[in-house]
Motif scaffolding. Structure first.
Motif, PDB file in Angstrom:
ATOM      1  N   UNK A  21       0.724  -7.750   1.673  1.00 29.75           N
ATOM      2  CA  UNK A  21       2.193  -8.340   1.526  1.00 29.75           C
ATOM      3  C   UNK A  21       2.547  -8.239   0.062  1.00 29.75           C
ATOM      4  N   UNK A  22       3.877  -8.414  -0.342  1.00 27.44           N
ATOM      5  CA  UNK A  22       3.822  -8.910  -2.062  1.00 27.44           C
ATOM      6  C   UNK A  22       4.652  -7.784  -2.379  1.00 27.44           C
TER       7      UNK A  22
ATOM      8  N   UNK B  31       7.421  -7.750 -13.748  1.00 26.20           N
ATOM      9  CA  UNK B  31       6.106  -7.762 -13.197  1.00 26.20           C
ATOM     10  C   UNK B  31       5.988  -7.961 -11.611  1.00 26.20           C
ATOM     11  N   UNK B  32       5.217  -7.329 -11.022  1.00 26.04           N
ATOM     12  CA  UNK B  32       4.930  -7.536  -9.581  1.00 26.04           C
ATOM     13  C   UNK B  32       3.558  -7.490  -9.410  1.00 26.04           C
ATOM     14  N   UNK B  33       2.954  -8.593  -8.636  1.00 25.16           N
ATOM     15  CA  UNK B  33       1.552  -8.531  -8.153  1.00 25.16           C
ATOM     16  C   UNK B  33       1.423  -8.196  -6.520  1.00 25.16           C
ATOM     17  N   UNK B  34       0.745  -7.226  -6.399  1.00 24.87           N
ATOM     18  CA  UNK B  34       0.524  -6.746  -5.029  1.00 24.87           C
ATOM     19  C   UNK B  34      -0.861  -7.338  -4.522  1.00 24.87           C
TER      20      UNK B  34
ATOM     21  N   UNK C 155       6.237   3.418  -1.949  1.00 20.66           N
ATOM     22  CA  UNK C 155       5.507   2.874  -1.102  1.00 20.66           C
ATOM     23  C   UNK C 155       3.823   2.691  -1.692  1.00 20.66           C
ATOM     24  N   UNK C 156       3.478   1.478  -1.811  1.00 26.79           N
ATOM     25  CA  UNK C 156       2.011   1.411  -2.533  1.00 26.79           C
ATOM     26  C   UNK C 156       1.060   0.963  -1.302  1.00 26.79           C
TER      27      UNK C 156
ATOM     28  N   UNK D   9       3.378  -1.032   1.340  1.00 29.32           N
ATOM     29  CA  UNK D   9       4.442  -1.879   1.063  1.00 29.32           C
ATOM     30  C   UNK D   9       5.160  -1.451   0.197  1.00 29.32           C
ATOM     31  N   UNK D  10       6.546  -1.672   0.340  1.00 28.02           N
ATOM     32  CA  UNK D  10       7.599  -1.062  -0.502  1.00 28.02           C
ATOM     33  C   UNK D  10       8.053  -1.920  -1.841  1.00 28.02           C
TER      34      UNK D  10
END
Length: 117
Positions: free
Chosen positions: A7-8, A17-20, A93-94, A111-112
């Motif tokens: 998710x994430x 920032x973004x936390x995956x 996409x990660x 996850x995109x």
């Protein structure tokens, strides 16, 4: 049954920032090196970061050094990718990947992440 759930993802503004996260199940998480890959439209999938299972050593692709941080919590069977100072070219996409030797290689569904104003 092996599962890697990520998710994430989502939309984030440039510079943000973004936390995956990637939650693993169905295998012995602490015995696997964990990696993040990404694939942008029209490009091949490339490795972003790796964290070993033995000593927690981390390795990053050159363009991510200083901006991304990979970490793991073996008690939670989870690997994280903290991304900072995001750029539009980080849009992709990660994917989460678990690997052990040459025989065991598991992938999440991806996850995109979209970086745009």
């Amino acid at each position: 049954q092996v599962q890697l759930v990520e998710p994430g993802g989502g939309l984030v503004q440039p510079g943000g920032p973004l936390r995956l996260s990637c939650a693993a199940s169905g295998f012995t998480f602490s015995s696997y090196a964990m990696q993040w890959y990404r694939q942008a439209p029209g490009k091949t999938r490339g490795r972003v970061a790796t964290i070993t299972n033995t000593d927690g050593r981390t390795v990053y692709a050159d363009s991510m050094k200083g901006r991304f941080t990979i970490s793991r919590d073996n008690a939670k069977n989870t690997v994280y990718l903290q991304t900072n100072s995001l750029k539009p070219e980080d849009t992709a996409v990660y994917y989460c990947n678990a690997v052990r030797g040459s025989r065991y290689d598991y992938w999440g569904q991806g996850t995109q992440v979209t970086v745009s104003s």
